[in-house]
Design an enzyme around this catalytic site. Sequence first.
Site, PDB file in Angstrom:
ATOM      1  N   ALA A  76       0.847  -1.187   0.000  1.00  0.00           N
ATOM      2  CA  ALA A  76       0.000   0.000   0.000  1.00  0.00           C
ATOM      3  C   ALA A  76       0.885   1.242   0.000  1.00  0.00           C
ATOM      4  O   ALA A  76       1.435   1.628   1.031  1.00  0.00           O
ATOM      5  CB  ALA A  76      -0.914  -0.002   1.218  1.00  0.00           C
ATOM      6  N   TYR A 107       6.659  10.394   6.229  1.00  0.00           N
ATOM      7  CA  TYR A 107       5.669   9.530   5.559  1.00  0.00           C
ATOM      8  C   TYR A 107       5.955   9.431   4.064  1.00  0.00           C
ATOM      9  O   TYR A 107       6.037   8.332   3.507  1.00  0.00           O
ATOM     10  CB  TYR A 107       4.268  10.091   5.786  1.00  0.00           C
ATOM     11  CG  TYR A 107       3.162   9.241   5.206  1.00  0.00           C
ATOM     12  CD1 TYR A 107       2.910   7.964   5.696  1.00  0.00           C
ATOM     13  CD2 TYR A 107       2.357   9.725   4.191  1.00  0.00           C
ATOM     14  CE1 TYR A 107       1.889   7.186   5.177  1.00  0.00           C
ATOM     15  CE2 TYR A 107       1.322   8.956   3.667  1.00  0.00           C
ATOM     16  CZ  TYR A 107       1.096   7.692   4.163  1.00  0.00           C
ATOM     17  OH  TYR A 107       0.077   6.916   3.642  1.00  0.00           O
ATOM     18  N   TYR A 121      12.891  -6.095  -5.089  1.00  0.00           N
ATOM     19  CA  TYR A 121      12.576  -7.503  -4.847  1.00  0.00           C
ATOM     20  C   TYR A 121      11.940  -8.144  -6.079  1.00  0.00           C
ATOM     21  O   TYR A 121      12.161  -9.331  -6.349  1.00  0.00           O
ATOM     22  CB  TYR A 121      11.646  -7.646  -3.636  1.00  0.00           C
ATOM     23  CG  TYR A 121      12.392  -7.865  -2.346  1.00  0.00           C
ATOM     24  CD1 TYR A 121      12.505  -9.135  -1.785  1.00  0.00           C
ATOM     25  CD2 TYR A 121      13.014  -6.807  -1.694  1.00  0.00           C
ATOM     26  CE1 TYR A 121      13.203  -9.340  -0.605  1.00  0.00           C
ATOM     27  CE2 TYR A 121      13.713  -6.994  -0.514  1.00  0.00           C
ATOM     28  CZ  TYR A 121      13.809  -8.267   0.031  1.00  0.00           C
ATOM     29  OH  TYR A 121      14.520  -8.473   1.196  1.00  0.00           O
ATOM     30  N   HIS A 143     -11.001   6.155  11.655  1.00  0.00           N
ATOM     31  CA  HIS A 143     -10.875   6.551  13.063  1.00  0.00           C
ATOM     32  C   HIS A 143     -11.409   7.970  13.258  1.00  0.00           C
ATOM     33  O   HIS A 143     -10.987   8.905  12.567  1.00  0.00           O
ATOM     34  CB  HIS A 143      -9.414   6.475  13.503  1.00  0.00           C
ATOM     35  CG  HIS A 143      -9.236   6.463  14.982  1.00  0.00           C
ATOM     36  ND1 HIS A 143      -9.486   7.573  15.768  1.00  0.00           N
ATOM     37  CD2 HIS A 143      -8.863   5.483  15.836  1.00  0.00           C
ATOM     38  CE1 HIS A 143      -9.262   7.275  17.026  1.00  0.00           C
ATOM     39  NE2 HIS A 143      -8.886   6.013  17.098  1.00  0.00           N
TER      40      HIS A 143
END
Length: 273
Positions: A76, A107, A121, A143
């Site tokens: 994500a 962030y 990867y 939230h």
Amino acid sequence: MENVAHLTDEPRFSFKEWDICQAFDPGPVDYVFNLASPASPPEYLRLAIETLRVGSVGTENTLEIAARYGAGHLHASTSECYGDPAQHPQTESYWGNVNPVGPRSVYDEAKRYSEALVMAYHRSRGVNTHLVRIFNTYGPRLHPSDGRVISNFMMQALRNEPLTIYGEGNQTRSFCYVDDLIDGILRLSRSPEHLPVNIGNPDEFTILECAQAVLEITGSKSELTFKPLPQDDPTRRCPDITKARTLLGWEPRVPLKEGLARSLPFFIHRLDA
């Protein structure tokens, strides 16, 4: 935990709590969805170092699991990779306009590093990876006090408190209802595409327009209050979803006012929580 309470008796579900920054081995798995990270500004500013670690060490640990068991892996990522974009709307080929040392960089750069790690990867270890760049998302279970615009407005409106607008409210966001986001994520996870794909709603609203929509849905008489714009807050944010439409046959179906109406009972329930 209350968000998974309804799955307690589901035999296909099990829950294990773990810090992904610590190496772990869940045993053979078919697919890894890495959704771990603080994602609202108050949280990632409060947990600055933890946010950087979960986007680096944590992401690498989840990729190691996928590599070990030949599993698929979806990471994500975020529209924050585009920073305060000079291109509008944002396409996946745009490299972004990010302040690497500003407050939000913990962030933004954690997510940008994660994307580089995921692609490494894939290219070096052959892992079947997928990268979703998530734009502003809302819905039930968001939230109530996490500092995002929809949850802020909903709770303030229901309490008849002034709705907090940062700057003049002319900055734009594109709000995607959570069901649409999940549909896009699942479609991407089953696709052969390994490069980033935007998943978000291309319908663009100013923050003022969003505030008015919340007032209409809630029936609140709240007024608006204005505060200074935070540093590096993006002035415009809107996804180009041509790639998602073409490769995944995906586009959002839930318009903002319908999504707000679907979300309202949850926020009413959380008023006294």
